[in-house]
Design an enzyme around this catalytic site. Structure first.
Site, PDB file in Angstrom:
ATOM      1  N   ASN A 140     -16.195   4.137   1.343  1.00  7.56           N
ATOM      2  CA  ASN A 140     -15.403   4.257   2.566  1.00  7.56           C
ATOM      3  C   ASN A 140     -15.940   5.479   3.306  1.00  7.56           C
ATOM      4  OD1 ASN A 140     -13.512   4.474   4.535  1.00  7.56           O
ATOM      5  ND2 ASN A 140     -11.741   4.434   3.171  1.00  7.56           N
ATOM      6  N   HIS A 149      -5.812  -2.404   8.335  1.00  3.12           N
ATOM      7  CA  HIS A 149      -5.182  -2.393   7.002  1.00  3.12           C
ATOM      8  C   HIS A 149      -5.148  -3.808   6.409  1.00  3.12           C
ATOM      9  CE1 HIS A 149      -2.545   1.414   7.880  1.00  3.12           C
ATOM     10  NE2 HIS A 149      -3.745   1.757   7.437  1.00  3.12           N
ATOM     11  N   GLU A 171      -6.817  -0.885  -2.299  1.00  2.00           N
ATOM     12  CA  GLU A 171      -7.814  -1.422  -1.373  1.00  2.00           C
ATOM     13  C   GLU A 171      -9.197  -1.480  -2.006  1.00  2.00           C
ATOM     14  OE1 GLU A 171      -5.984   1.223   1.626  1.00  2.00           O
ATOM     15  OE2 GLU A 171      -6.727  -0.218   3.090  1.00  2.00           O
TER      16      GLU A 171
END
Ligand code: ADP
Length: 396
Positions: A10, A180, A382
């Site tokens: 990320n 999201h 996630e």
């Protein structure tokens, strides 16, 4: 294979977060973060088993950041070259109209992520840097993009279309893309699995520093609160959420603020931080306990917006079977859960006071047996969701 691993990355404008995951068992093998890239004192942390290595040193750019990550894997473990890394997953915030699932990053996909930079100016350029840097250290394995917008790609047209002049909206590709999505997809899937049925009308509340709500029927979202960008919707840590767009004209004309200043104001200096000086709910509760009236009002504003969205989505769904809390606030803040559910008591929602007090690292149903709606807490994951999606692509 059993010991296959996926490196999940990320990459933000000044940070790289990473996790090495086993996509089949869900095991997190190692994780770390390089922060304040571009500054003289970048903070670096790598965790493997019980070993936590932290250091401060200058990291000029993402390429150097990934080189440090590779070094840490070699020094602290596990060696990336010996970890059976079968894919690298990159979290990408803006997939625009193009992606409804994970995509192998070839020249074409890379170019599309680049093309979408104007729609995700705070995120996509940083993701591209992360991809370039990660390809340097793992050039032989497939790199896969997992888009935050993908789950919402097939929202009904009436939900994703703004009432903006059609020709302008089309020219500039203005619509609701949501964000999201990986979390909403993962959590709603877990809820179906926990409750043992696909036939559910769900509201998922992802309440972290960024916050969003979604309404989901069976496997498909029918609306979500984030819009063209992650600015729209709920009150967040530092973002306004919904605000009359005419505020921009007013600040520009009367406040003589530049567009960049307004962007910064709405995206970073507002929300709970703008109302109280703090974006962390723990700090805000402390202020409330100490009798701070502004903090108390900020919490009321936060809850008022949340209740409005739940009510609106409940109506859109034509009824509700499950309401789920996730992310930092959703998983750890019993006060927010309690207050919201208390406001929904008129619709028959009831949660168990004691169960609700827990800080959830596990999935749980916190409603009472006689509640009209199941209320759940499901910790989001996630990285695991990204690792699983990447695995589904590279396994083929
Ligand atoms: P991000 O959007 O950065 O991924 P997270 O989902 O990690 O955010 O959520 C971070 C937020 O969660 C913090 O800013 C804080 O408001 C909230 N939070 C974390 N732990 C607690 C806690 N124990 N009680 C209340 N709020 C908490």
């Amino acid at each position: 294979m059993e010991n296959d691993t996926i490196l999940v990355i990320n990459s933000g404008s000044s940070s790289i977060k990473y996790k090495l995951m086993n996509p089949e068992t869900g095991e997190e093998i190692a994780r770390g973060i390089v922060e304040q890239i571009g500054e003289a004192r970048s903070q670096i942390k790598h965790v493997y088993h019980d070993v936590e290595e932290t250091m401060v040193r200058s990291v000029r750019d993402h390429l150097e950041g990934m080189a440090v990550v590779e070094e840490l894997f070699e020094k602290i473990g596990p060696s990336l070259q010996e970890s059976h890394v079968v894919g690298v997953g990159h979290r990408i915030v803006q997939g625009g109209p193009y992606f409804s699932g994970p995509a192998l990053i070839d020249k074409n996909v890379y170019a599309l992520i680049e093309e979408l930079c104007p729609l995700g100016p705070l995120h996509n350029p940083a993701h591209l840097k992360g991809i370039d840097a990660a390809k340097r250290i793992l050039p032989k394995v497939p790199h896969v993009a997992v888009f935050d917008t993908a789950f919402f790609n097939h929202l009904p047209e009436k939900a994703y279309t703004y009432a903006l002049k059609r020709s302008v909206a089309e020219k500039y590709r203005i619509r609701r893309y949501g964000a999201h999505g990986t979390s909403h997809q993962y959590v709603s899937h877990r809820v179906r699995s926990i409750l043992g049925t696909d036939d559910l009308r769900q509201i998922v509340l992802h309440l972290g520093n960024g916050a969003s709500a979604s309404a989901i029927v069976r496997h498909h979202p029918i609306d979500t609160s984030m819009g063209l960008t992650p600015l729209e919707g709920l009150v967040m840590g530092g973002r306004t959420g919904d605000i009359d767009p005419a505020t921009v004209f007013h600040l520009y004309r009367e406040g003589k603020m530049s567009i960049d200043e307004i962007d910064e104001l709405f995206n970073r200096q507002s929300g709970m931080k703008g109302l109280t000086g703090h974006n962390d709910m723990r700090e805000i509760w402390k202020l409330i306990e100490a009798g701070d009236e502004q903090a108390e009002m900020a919490m009321e504003i936060y809850l008022h917006r949340l209740l409005k969205y739940v009510g609106a989505y409940w109506a859109l769904l034509g009824g509700l079977d499950a309401l789920t809390f996730t992310a930092g606030v959703g998983e750890n803040d019993p006060g927010v859960r309690w207050e919201l559910c208390r406001s929904l008591a008129f619709m028959g929602v009831k949660i168990d006071r004691e169960l609700n007090e827990e800080h959830f690292t596990r999935e749980a149903i916190i409603s009472t047996p006689d509640s009209s709606v199941k209320v759940l807490v499901v910790p989001t994951n996630e990285e695991l969701a990204i690792a699983q999606q990447v695995y589904s692509v590279v396994k083929l």
